[in-house]
Design an enzyme around this catalytic site. Structure first.
Site, PDB file in Angstrom:
ATOM      1  N   GLU A 199      -9.234  -4.429  -6.593  1.00 24.65           N
ATOM      2  CA  GLU A 199      -9.030  -3.210  -5.801  1.00 24.65           C
ATOM      3  C   GLU A 199      -9.034  -1.967  -6.684  1.00 24.65           C
ATOM      4  O   GLU A 199      -8.638  -2.012  -7.852  1.00 24.65           O
ATOM      5  CB  GLU A 199      -7.761  -3.294  -4.972  1.00 24.65           C
ATOM      6  CG  GLU A 199      -6.474  -3.612  -5.711  1.00 24.65           C
ATOM      7  CD  GLU A 199      -5.276  -3.620  -4.769  1.00 24.65           C
ATOM      8  OE1 GLU A 199      -5.063  -2.588  -4.096  1.00 24.65           O
ATOM      9  OE2 GLU A 199      -4.567  -4.636  -4.697  1.00 24.65           O
ATOM     10  N   HIS A 213      -7.263  -5.460  -1.781  1.00 26.40           N
ATOM     11  CA  HIS A 213      -6.074  -4.698  -1.413  1.00 26.40           C
ATOM     12  C   HIS A 213      -5.281  -5.442  -0.327  1.00 26.40           C
ATOM     13  O   HIS A 213      -5.845  -5.897   0.654  1.00 26.40           O
ATOM     14  CB  HIS A 213      -6.530  -3.325  -0.897  1.00 26.40           C
ATOM     15  CG  HIS A 213      -5.428  -2.367  -0.622  1.00 26.40           C
ATOM     16  ND1 HIS A 213      -4.617  -1.847  -1.605  1.00 26.40           N
ATOM     17  CD2 HIS A 213      -5.007  -1.803   0.545  1.00 26.40           C
ATOM     18  CE1 HIS A 213      -3.761  -1.001  -1.068  1.00 26.40           C
ATOM     19  NE2 HIS A 213      -3.965  -0.970   0.242  1.00 26.40           N
ATOM     20  N   SER A 228       0.831  -1.197   0.000  1.00 29.91           N
ATOM     21  CA  SER A 228       0.000   0.000   0.000  1.00 29.91           C
ATOM     22  C   SER A 228       0.872   1.256   0.000  1.00 29.91           C
ATOM     23  O   SER A 228       1.712   1.412  -0.879  1.00 29.91           O
ATOM     24  CB  SER A 228      -0.967  -0.049   1.187  1.00 29.91           C
ATOM     25  OG  SER A 228      -2.004   0.897   1.041  1.00 29.91           O
TER      26      SER A 228
END
Length: 297
Positions: free
Chosen positions: A238, A268, A143
């Protein structure tokens, strides 16, 4: 079709979304994110201080002591920690056969950009000062940590530091404007993230004075020439799918050796289900298989 174990990742993100929309709902804390991950066997954890920041070594049995994965946790720059991510990075370290160094950078909103990239660079400098060769280091991150796996190299390059052997960004967040097409095409598939959520997180991270196109915040606008090989992973469902796709295209145009794997039906940071979900274990296996030759293992 996603495995039953992988569905736990989707349920986690759905619970986070529910809590954000309904104040009375139970809110999963960022440490519970790590509950998705099974405890890897034969990995020891040693807390330390690196570059003035809290850090933790994940040391698999019989791992190479002079090869290091520098691991940067996700959490939207507002959460996540060495504790939420220690097991997942422990799985990656074990599969690779190298030690992992995980660290806590300072979080927004108390600390805004470029604090996080400077913290990560300080830890990298510390690792080099310990005598670990740059070509024996690989950056890994999920991320926002995936974005930092790129931007930290840019800051290191500015400071004249040798660059790491490679980078492993997964579900990377690299677009602070949230303008990728997948924000629309995956709007009904992503269990948590939306344009609104991502832009709010970006605003918190950037603060009042930063440009979302600052290359040290959004590497889609950076000169990536000269960076080492990059292996990207992302979930098909995602909204950040296009972050990975656009980063892959941008890196390739800069002459970087880059690979992108899109995992069907995944959310994600699905790799957080390592040790439980076969999709996460396969992702970890692919990362380790790709990175071992880069580290000379």
């Amino acid at each position: 079709m996603p495995s039953k174990q992988a569905e736990a990742v989707k349920r986690y993100w759905a619970a986070v979304r529910l809590a954000s929309e309904q104040p009375d709902a139970e809110h999963p804390d960022t440490e519970s994110w790590g509950d998705l991950t099974a405890e890897p066997h034969d990995v020891d954890y040693i807390e330390t201080v690196a570059g003035g920041l809290p850090a933790m070594w994940a040391v698999p049995k019989r791992s190479a002591e002079d090869r290091v994965l520098l691991c940067i946790h996700g959490g939207g720059f507002v959460g996540g920690s060495i504790y939420s991510h220690r097991k997942m990075f422990g799985h990656l370290a074990k599969a690779t056969g190298a030690r992992a160094l995980i660290f806590d950078y300072r979080l927004a909103p108390e600390h805004t950009h470029p604090t996080q990239v400077d913290d990560a660079t300080a830890v990298y400098q510390w690792l080099l000062d310990q005598g670990v060769s740059a070509d024996h280091i690989v950056f890994a991150g999920d991320s926002c940590g995936g974005g930092l796996a790129i931007t930290t190299q840019l800051r290191a390059r500015e400071r004249g530091l040798a660059l790491p052997a490679a980078a492993l960004p997964f579900s990377p967040w690299v677009d602070m404007e949230a303008i990728g097409e997948s924000y629309e095409t995956n709007r009904d598939r992503d269990a948590f993230f939306t344009v609104k959520v991502v832009r709010e997180l970006a605003g918190t991270f950037l603060g009042e004075d930063s440009d979302p196109r600052d290359p040290l915040a959004g590497p889609l606008y950076a000169d990536l020439t000269g960076l080492g090989p990059i292996y990207l992973q992302v979930g098909e469902d995602e909204v950040l799918l296009d972050d990975a796709r656009r980063l892959e295209e941008h890196a390739r145009k800069a002459g970087v050796d880059v690979r992108l794997d899109v995992f069907p039906g995944m959310q994600h940071t699905f790799q957080m289900a390592a040790g439980r979900a076969p999709e996460a274990d396969e992702a970890i296996r692919r990362m380790a298989e790709w990175v071992r030759p880069k580290l000379g293992l």
